[in-house]
Scaffold this active site. Structure first.
Site, mmCIF file in Angstrom:
data_model
loop_
_atom_site.group_PDB
_atom_site.id
_atom_site.type_symbol
_atom_site.label_atom_id
_atom_site.label_comp_id
_atom_site.label_asym_id
_atom_site.label_seq_id
_atom_site.Cartn_x
_atom_site.Cartn_y
_atom_site.Cartn_z
ATOM 1 N N HIS A 126 99.189 29.106 28.486
ATOM 2 C CA HIS A 126 97.998 29.961 28.429
ATOM 3 C C HIS A 126 97.368 29.949 27.039
ATOM 4 O O HIS A 126 96.265 29.458 26.867
ATOM 5 C CB HIS A 126 98.343 31.389 28.858
ATOM 6 C CG HIS A 126 97.186 32.324 28.791
ATOM 7 N ND1 HIS A 126 97.260 33.535 28.168
ATOM 8 C CD2 HIS A 126 95.918 32.220 29.267
ATOM 9 C CE1 HIS A 126 96.083 34.144 28.257
ATOM 10 N NE2 HIS A 126 95.258 33.366 28.924
ATOM 11 N N HIS A 148 101.011 37.344 26.720
ATOM 12 C CA HIS A 148 100.375 37.893 27.925
ATOM 13 C C HIS A 148 101.300 37.945 29.129
ATOM 14 O O HIS A 148 100.839 37.981 30.264
ATOM 15 C CB HIS A 148 99.104 37.107 28.262
ATOM 16 C CG HIS A 148 98.082 37.157 27.174
ATOM 17 N ND1 HIS A 148 97.939 36.146 26.261
ATOM 18 C CD2 HIS A 148 97.196 38.114 26.833
ATOM 19 C CE1 HIS A 148 96.989 36.458 25.407
ATOM 20 N NE2 HIS A 148 96.513 37.646 25.721
#
Length: 199
Positions: A126, A148
């Protein structure tokens, strides 16, 4: 609704179809293609792009082939279930740190007698969060990423389970020669690199 008189209908029709100078008067222009012509031409264009025109020579497009160094990264006899080892591959550059682990359950891309030895890059796909130290033995997963919270399933080619990532972890392709485990390639692009070997 009231019917239009024939003269008004003719003026409107002329304006729409661009006849008798009515398009210019109405501030419109003549339509160059009707719906049927548009659909036929777009279908033909799509066919040419997708299939090519028969009889024309094909453009020579070189295939991109990445070759990776073959690197000894461990020994089957030294691996213990759910005790990961770290190594760097395909080079020693940024984002090259990887995990080698014996899962104790069959896994996609696994090697060894039980097909349970796998290796993955340690960088979250990510935003490049570090996944070192996040291996969860109970789930056979890596994560959650500290940025995250993305978690990856190591039994299914590193596919993400939850979180913000939308790509699987890059899997290190392995070969066994006797007791020796070799890294021989990558399946997926390492985060932060445009080419796994040149990033």
């Amino acid at each position: 609704m009231k019917d239009l008189d024939p003269k008004t209908a003719q003026i409107i029709s002329g304006a729409i179809n661009g006849e008798n100078g009515e398009a210019a008067k109405a501030g419109t222009r003549k339509c160059l293609m009707n719906r049927r012509q548009f659909l036929l031409s777009s279908g033909l264009t799509t066919t040419v792009v997708m299939v090519g025109i028969p009889g024309l020579s094909e453009a020579e497009t070189p295939a991109v082939v990445s070759t990776y160094p073959r690197k000894l990264i461990g020994k089957l006899s030294e691996l213990k279930v759910d005790e990961p080892m770290s190594f760097e591959y395909p080079d020693e550059g940024q984002y090259a740190e990887s995990i080698l682990v014996k899962l104790g359950t069959k896994a996609g891309g696994g090697i060894g007698d039980e097909q349970d030895v796998v290796a993955f890059n340690y960088t979250c796909t990510h935003q490049g969060g570090p996944l070192q130290g996040t291996y969860k033995a109970a789930d056979k997963a890596l994560g959650p990423c500290p940025l995250h919270l993305t978690t990856f399933d190591l039994t299914r080619h590193g596919i993400f389970i939850a979180g913000q990532a939308y790509q699987s972890l890059p899997q290190v392709l392995l070969e066994v020669e006797g007791d020796d485990i070799y890294a021989v390639g990558m399946f997926g692009l390492i985060y932060g690199r445009y080419d796994n070997l040149q990033g």
